[in-house]
Design a protein around this motif. Structure first.
Motif, PDB file in Angstrom:
ATOM      1  N   MET A   1       2.944   5.604   3.629  1.00  0.00           N
ATOM      2  CA  MET A   1       3.030   4.174   3.858  1.00  0.00           C
ATOM      3  C   MET A   1       3.067   3.446   2.522  1.00  0.00           C
ATOM      4  O   MET A   1       2.337   3.792   1.607  1.00  0.00           O
ATOM      5  N   THR A   2       3.958   2.462   2.469  1.00  0.00           N
ATOM      6  CA  THR A   2       4.141   1.723   1.230  1.00  0.00           C
ATOM      7  C   THR A   2       4.340   0.244   1.546  1.00  0.00           C
ATOM      8  O   THR A   2       5.116  -0.100   2.436  1.00  0.00           O
ATOM      9  N   VAL A   3       3.661  -0.607   0.803  1.00  0.00           N
ATOM     10  CA  VAL A   3       3.802  -2.051   0.974  1.00  0.00           C
ATOM     11  C   VAL A   3       4.965  -2.542   0.113  1.00  0.00           C
ATOM     12  O   VAL A   3       5.040  -2.225  -1.076  1.00  0.00           O
ATOM     13  N   ALA A   4       5.868  -3.284   0.732  1.00  0.00           N
ATOM     14  CA  ALA A   4       7.051  -3.793   0.032  1.00  0.00           C
ATOM     15  C   ALA A   4       6.672  -4.797  -1.041  1.00  0.00           C
ATOM     16  O   ALA A   4       5.695  -5.544  -0.904  1.00  0.00           O
ATOM     17  N   THR A   5       7.467  -4.836  -2.107  1.00  0.00           N
ATOM     18  CA  THR A   5       7.230  -5.779  -3.201  1.00  0.00           C
ATOM     19  C   THR A   5       8.444  -6.664  -3.484  1.00  0.00           C
ATOM     20  O   THR A   5       8.343  -7.612  -4.240  1.00  0.00           O
ATOM     21  N   LYS A   6       9.595  -6.359  -2.873  1.00  0.00           N
ATOM     22  CA  LYS A   6      10.814  -7.130  -3.137  1.00  0.00           C
ATOM     23  C   LYS A   6      11.011  -8.207  -2.081  1.00  0.00           C
ATOM     24  O   LYS A   6      10.872  -7.953  -0.884  1.00  0.00           O
ATOM     25  N   PHE A   7      11.364  -9.415  -2.549  1.00  0.00           N
ATOM     26  CA  PHE A   7      11.649 -10.527  -1.642  1.00  0.00           C
ATOM     27  C   PHE A   7      12.983 -11.149  -2.016  1.00  0.00           C
ATOM     28  O   PHE A   7      13.279 -11.342  -3.197  1.00  0.00           O
ATOM     29  N   PHE A   8      13.776 -11.456  -1.007  1.00  0.00           N
ATOM     30  CA  PHE A   8      15.065 -12.121  -1.177  1.00  0.00           C
ATOM     31  C   PHE A   8      15.054 -13.380  -0.334  1.00  0.00           C
ATOM     32  O   PHE A   8      14.734 -13.326   0.858  1.00  0.00           O
ATOM     33  N   ASN A   9      15.397 -14.519  -0.939  1.00  0.00           N
ATOM     34  CA  ASN A   9      15.394 -15.788  -0.213  1.00  0.00           C
ATOM     35  C   ASN A   9      16.742 -15.988   0.475  1.00  0.00           C
ATOM     36  O   ASN A   9      17.729 -16.349  -0.159  1.00  0.00           O
ATOM     37  N   TRP A  10      16.786 -15.740   1.779  1.00  0.00           N
ATOM     38  CA  TRP A  10      18.017 -15.893   2.545  1.00  0.00           C
ATOM     39  C   TRP A  10      18.526 -17.327   2.514  1.00  0.00           C
ATOM     40  O   TRP A  10      19.736 -17.557   2.560  1.00  0.00           O
ATOM     41  N   TRP A  83      -0.237  -2.757  10.515  1.00  0.00           N
ATOM     42  CA  TRP A  83       0.723  -1.654  10.547  1.00  0.00           C
ATOM     43  C   TRP A  83       2.070  -2.076   9.950  1.00  0.00           C
ATOM     44  O   TRP A  83       2.650  -1.355   9.145  1.00  0.00           O
ATOM     45  N   LEU A  84       2.561  -3.261  10.322  1.00  0.00           N
ATOM     46  CA  LEU A  84       3.829  -3.751   9.778  1.00  0.00           C
ATOM     47  C   LEU A  84       3.755  -3.905   8.254  1.00  0.00           C
ATOM     48  O   LEU A  84       4.682  -3.538   7.535  1.00  0.00           O
ATOM     49  N   ILE A  85       2.650  -4.435   7.768  1.00  0.00           N
ATOM     50  CA  ILE A  85       2.498  -4.646   6.327  1.00  0.00           C
ATOM     51  C   ILE A  85       2.360  -3.308   5.600  1.00  0.00           C
ATOM     52  O   ILE A  85       3.002  -3.087   4.572  1.00  0.00           O
ATOM     53  N   GLU A  86       1.535  -2.406   6.133  1.00  0.00           N
ATOM     54  CA  GLU A  86       1.339  -1.095   5.503  1.00  0.00           C
ATOM     55  C   GLU A  86       2.639  -0.303   5.380  1.00  0.00           C
ATOM     56  O   GLU A  86       2.806   0.482   4.457  1.00  0.00           O
ATOM     57  N   HIS A  87       3.563  -0.509   6.308  1.00  0.00           N
ATOM     58  CA  HIS A  87       4.833   0.220   6.327  1.00  0.00           C
ATOM     59  C   HIS A  87       6.019  -0.685   5.989  1.00  0.00           C
ATOM     60  O   HIS A  87       7.157  -0.344   6.293  1.00  0.00           O
ATOM     61  N   SER A  88       5.748  -1.807   5.365  1.00  0.00           N
ATOM     62  CA  SER A  88       6.806  -2.797   5.120  1.00  0.00           C
ATOM     63  C   SER A  88       7.952  -2.248   4.265  1.00  0.00           C
ATOM     64  O   SER A  88       9.110  -2.598   4.496  1.00  0.00           O
ATOM     65  N   GLU A  89       7.666  -1.408   3.301  1.00  0.00           N
ATOM     66  CA  GLU A  89       8.728  -0.843   2.469  1.00  0.00           C
ATOM     67  C   GLU A  89       9.638   0.062   3.295  1.00  0.00           C
ATOM     68  O   GLU A  89      10.865  -0.064   3.252  1.00  0.00           O
ATOM     69  N   GLU A  90       9.048   0.964   4.064  1.00  0.00           N
ATOM     70  CA  GLU A  90       9.829   1.881   4.895  1.00  0.00           C
ATOM     71  C   GLU A  90      10.615   1.148   5.975  1.00  0.00           C
ATOM     72  O   GLU A  90      11.693   1.592   6.373  1.00  0.00           O
ATOM     73  N   LEU A  91      10.065   0.038   6.441  1.00  0.00           N
ATOM     74  CA  LEU A  91      10.714  -0.731   7.504  1.00  0.00           C
ATOM     75  C   LEU A  91      11.643  -1.822   6.967  1.00  0.00           C
ATOM     76  O   LEU A  91      12.322  -2.480   7.755  1.00  0.00           O
TER      77      LEU A  91
END
Length: 144
Positions: A1-10, A83-91
């Motif tokens: 499990m990995t927490v995402a760090t990248k954000f893109f402003n749509w 759960w969503l946050i913990e797996h945010s990178e994978e998802l």
């Protein structure tokens, strides 16, 4: 499990392109998992419209946002959101709006105690452009 760090402003991406003229396969996979696992309801992914009360294009206009209704607030708070946050990178998740709690989680920032807008018993999930087209089932991405 990995927490995402990248954000893109749509909202700063300009007008939606033909490439983003339907719902994200990534969000379709996530919604299917949320429905099957937690009984959540799909309130919509693709909707070519501006942000509420504004003129910039909504992330829904790119098929990059999912609204999902829940019935059990405790389950959302203690199981689904973590759960969503913990797996945010994978998802490929970059942002989650928790309207009822007047807060949002954003990749690279964490939880922000600021209203993401008006809403009720649903959450808004945004995908990062790098994962927009990911059609791999959630179960294959997240190994228990």
């Amino acid at each position: 499990m990995t927490v995402a760090t990248k954000f893109f402003n749509w909202q700063k991406a300009g007008a939606p392109t033909p490439e983003h003229s339907t719902k994200s396969p990534n969000l379709v996979q996530i919604m299917g998992y949320l429905k099957a696992t937690y009984g959540m309801t799909n309130l919509g992914i693709y909707n070519k419209r501006p942000v509420r009360g504004g003129t910039a294009w909504s992330s829904h206009a790119f098929g990059a946002a999912l609204d999902a209704a829940y019935t059990d607030r405790a389950q959302l708070e203690w199981i689904i959101l973590p759960w969503l946050i913990e797996h945010s990178e994978e998802l490929g998740i970059q942002r989650i709006h928790d309207y009822a709690a007047n807060r949002y989680w954003q990749a690279g920032k964490g939880m922000v105690n600021k209203s993401p807008g008006t809403g009720a018993n649903w959450i808004h999930i945004e995908t990062h452009p790098s994962q927009w087209g990911n059609n791999i089932p959630v179960g294959e991405r997240i190994k228990a």
